[in-house]
Write a protein that holds these residues in place. Structure first.
Motif, PDB file in Angstrom:
ATOM      1  N   PRO A 393      48.938  45.787  25.755  1.00 16.06           N
ATOM      2  CA  PRO A 393      47.611  45.583  26.350  1.00 16.06           C
ATOM      3  C   PRO A 393      47.255  44.101  26.366  1.00 16.06           C
ATOM      4  O   PRO A 393      47.406  43.408  25.347  1.00 16.06           O
ATOM      5  N   ILE A 394      46.772  43.622  27.502  1.00 15.66           N
ATOM      6  CA  ILE A 394      46.490  42.193  27.619  1.00 15.66           C
ATOM      7  C   ILE A 394      45.309  41.954  28.553  1.00 15.66           C
ATOM      8  O   ILE A 394      45.116  42.676  29.542  1.00 15.66           O
ATOM      9  N   GLU A 417      45.668  39.978  23.407  1.00 20.71           N
ATOM     10  CA  GLU A 417      46.903  40.737  23.586  1.00 20.71           C
ATOM     11  C   GLU A 417      47.231  41.485  22.306  1.00 20.71           C
ATOM     12  O   GLU A 417      47.108  40.930  21.208  1.00 20.71           O
ATOM     13  N   ALA A 418      47.659  42.730  22.447  1.00 17.52           N
ATOM     14  CA  ALA A 418      48.032  43.554  21.291  1.00 17.52           C
ATOM     15  C   ALA A 418      49.530  43.788  21.314  1.00 17.52           C
ATOM     16  O   ALA A 418      50.015  44.721  21.965  1.00 17.52           O
ATOM     17  N   GLY A 505      42.185  58.344  24.101  1.00 16.32           N
ATOM     18  CA  GLY A 505      42.446  58.544  25.515  1.00 16.32           C
ATOM     19  C   GLY A 505      43.793  57.981  25.936  1.00 16.32           C
ATOM     20  O   GLY A 505      44.558  57.428  25.124  1.00 16.32           O
ATOM     21  N   PRO A 506      44.095  58.081  27.230  1.00 11.62           N
ATOM     22  CA  PRO A 506      45.419  57.655  27.712  1.00 11.62           C
ATOM     23  C   PRO A 506      45.589  56.144  27.827  1.00 11.62           C
ATOM     24  O   PRO A 506      46.722  55.667  27.942  1.00 11.62           O
ATOM     25  N   LEU A 507      44.475  55.382  27.795  1.00  8.00           N
ATOM     26  CA  LEU A 507      44.555  53.939  28.014  1.00  8.00           C
ATOM     27  C   LEU A 507      44.181  53.171  26.756  1.00  8.00           C
ATOM     28  O   LEU A 507      43.337  53.610  25.971  1.00  8.00           O
ATOM     29  N   PRO A 508      44.789  52.004  26.540  1.00  7.21           N
ATOM     30  CA  PRO A 508      44.320  51.120  25.467  1.00  7.21           C
ATOM     31  C   PRO A 508      42.871  50.695  25.745  1.00  7.21           C
ATOM     32  O   PRO A 508      42.422  50.687  26.886  1.00  7.21           O
TER      33      PRO A 508
END
Length: 604
Positions: A393-394, A417-418, A505-508
């Motif tokens: 994720p950024i 950013e992760a 959920g499906p998203l970061p």
């Protein structure tokens, strides 16, 4: 070779506004001349009528005068409509100039009907309401376009869909004429259409027996018998015809009235006329882009184009709205008016009812695209975001600024950013400290609202923006609620709980917390804030936290590879406080609270 320098959006709008003002002035003059001519003809007719009382009137003169008056009236009506369109065009370009010059705040359309305080970010980021993102973007003429634009702003679309939308927006950006033509139809007046009700009405099954021809024949028979009677024929046939019509009316009226009433409650004829005219302008436009061409063909794919079909429905709706007129009430028995109207509506439903849903969907898509394309044209320096489907994720922004602020708004660059299970030079969480009014909340709104624009397929206010699919969750406004018996802290805690639910959920998640947990004591706040940030980091979320409490900046030392301290600061010189709103590394080293209080006269 010679390069053609394109005029700036401001210059182009200014030129077009000036041309439309000149056209409006010319039509205004013609309107006055025609009005004077009609008055002159009327006065001449009165004088001639007085003269004719003492002489033989000439039918030729009366006929010529009447014909001339009718011709002038028709011409006058055409001029008045052209005048209204020119005035609407002047307003359209004046609004465009105001948007470019950051004077765009107005009463409507604000998108107030889409506001939902429980949405993960819409209220915090000013997506709807006065001076909102929706108000800046929307040029929609129909509620269907507004619905689609609101949906794009409220829910991130899949990346392939967003990329395709970016391409469509770019292709439409130069279509100034199309946007103007749509803006001026029906003189720019707004109308309300209950699209779902109208679709439900259009897709209803027929409730009338197949006796339309018999109903029409009975109405014609009554007229014929009445005409015969007025010429000296027997009246018995008129009476028999009336009795038969009464029986038929009693049989069909309830079902016929329900069809007409349902149509009237779904919309009004003026709204359908606007709908038809907006579609007609799209039907007229040639599109080179294959996807846009396919979208336009959804209106013209049948023998009868959508604009003609909706125009027919507008006429039926106009009669449905007029059925309570006294004259039409009287005509129920002789002409079976309501059953005739219902059968016309049923005929329309059989012919076009199954297509209406697709027309509504297509007009919503096209109007929302045109709104974003207008925004893109008016802000040519704004790029589209680079959307990355895979990877950590950024959110990587260069010189990003708030799109609702003026052209002088300060921009900043930042990266979130992760990277899973590895140290990273890029922070996963920014803890933003700073003095009062230094711009901490605005910075977070800048990040959030540009992400909303990016996922809607609109240009972003940045030098460059690169990001992955993200679910946005914000907690920027949290106040006491007397009605719900909630403290500000409890409201904030519930909000953070809802954002934590997004982690499943499906998203970061991209989280934005302003003054995290400020409603409790410093000790509890420090422990709870560390727990919240720990949860976000462990679940792969990226985000920002602002704080006045410098104890929260100590969390950066606990997660040195994940959390970075940054700050915004102020400067006091000669009793005046100033801010540069620039993001700097590290923790703020001073506070301005006491200085602010002293500046307004408090002895502290």
């Amino acid at each position: 070779w010679n390069s053609i320098v394109q005029p700036s959006p401001l210059d182009e709008y200014t030129r077009r506004k000036r041309d439309r003002e000149a056209a409006a002035a010319a039509r205004e003059r013609t309107h006055i001349h025609l009005g004077n001519a009609k008055v002159a003809i009327f006065i001449a007719a009165v004088i001639y009528a007085v003269y004719a009382l003492r002489a033989d009137p000439s039918p030729v003169i009366f006929g010529a005068g009447a014909a001339l008056f009718v011709a002038l009236s028709i011409w006058h009506e055409v001029v008045m409509r052209a005048l209204a369109r020119a005035q609407a065009a002047v307003t359209y370009y004046a609004d465009g100039i105001a948007r470019i010059e950051d004077r765009w705040m107005r009463d409507t359309p604000s998108g107030e009907r889409f506001r939902d305080r429980n949405h993960p970010y819409a209220d915090d980021l000013d997506v709807f309401g006065p001076a909102s993102l929706f108000q800046l973007l929307s040029s929609c003429r129909t509620p269907m376009g507004e619905d689609r634009l609101a949906r794009w702003l409220l829910h991130a679309s899949p990346i392939p869909e967003v990329r395709e939308r970016q391409s469509r927006v770019a292709a439409l950006a130069s279509r100034i004429d199309l946007r103007e033509r749509i803006a001026v139809v029906n003189a720019g007046r707004r109308r309300s259409i209950h699209a779902e009700r109208l679709i439900a009405w259009a897709e209803e099954r027929s409730s009338l027996p197949p006796v339309r021809l018999i109903v029409a024949a009975l109405a014609l028979a009554f007229v014929a018998f009445l005409t015969l009677y007025l010429k000296g024929g027997p009246g018995i046939y008129v009476a028999i015809s009336a009795v038969i019509n009464i029986v038929v009316l009693a049989w069909l009226f309830k079902r016929s009235e329900a069809i007409a009433e349902h149509l009237s409650s779904a919309t009004e004829s003026a709204a359908l006329d606007l709908f038809a005219n907006v579609i007609q302008e799209i039907e007229r436009e040639p599109f080179d882009d294959p996807v846009l061409a396919a979208l336009a063909r959804r209106f013209t794919g049948d023998a009868v184009p959508a604009s003609s079909g909706i125009a027919r429905l507008a006429r039926i709706s106009d009669w449905a709205d007029s059925r309570h007129n006294a004259f039409l009430k009287i005509s129920e028995i002789p002409l079976l008016f309501t059953p005739q109207l219902a059968y016309a509506a049923e005929s329309w439903r059989r012919r076009f009812g199954s297509r209406l849903r697709d027309w509504v969907d297509a007009i919503g898509e096209m109007e929302a695209l045109l709104s974003l394309s207008g925004y893109s044209y008016e802000h040519p320096s704004y790029p589209f975001a680079e959307l990355v489907e895979t990877g950590a994720p950024i959110f990587d922004a260069t010189e990003v600024a708030h799109p609702l602020l003026t052209a002088t708004a300060v921009s900043n660059s930042l990266v979130l950013e992760a990277v899973p299970q590895a140290p990273s030079p890029k922070p996963q969480v920014l803890v933003v400290s700073g003095s009062n009014m230094s711009g901490k909340s605005t910075l977070m709104r800048t990040v959030g609202i540009n992400a909303v624009l990016a996922f809607a397929g609109a240009p972003v206010r940045a030098g460059r923006l690169r990001l992955t699919p993200l679910a946005i969750g914000t907690c920027l406004r949290h106040t006491d609620s007397l009605q719900e018996h909630r403290s500000g802290f409890y409201t904030e805690a519930l909000r953070i709980r809802a954002i934590c639910d997004l982690l499943d959920g499906p998203l970061p998640v991209l989280f934005l917390f302003d003054e995290l947990l400020s409603g409790t004591n410093s000790k509890d706040r420090r422990v709870a804030a560390e727990g919240v940030i720990r949860t976000m980091i462990s679940r792969g979320a990226i985000g920002m936290v602002t704080t006045h409490d410098l104890s929260l900046t100590e969390i950066g030392a606990i997660f040195p590879d994940r959390v970075k301290n940054v700050h915004l600061q102020d400067k006091v010189e000669n009793g005046q406080m100033s801010f540069d709103y620039k993001l700097r590394d590290g923790v703020i080293t001073h506070s301005n609270a006491l200085e602010l209080m002293r500046m307004i006269g408090l002895d502290v």
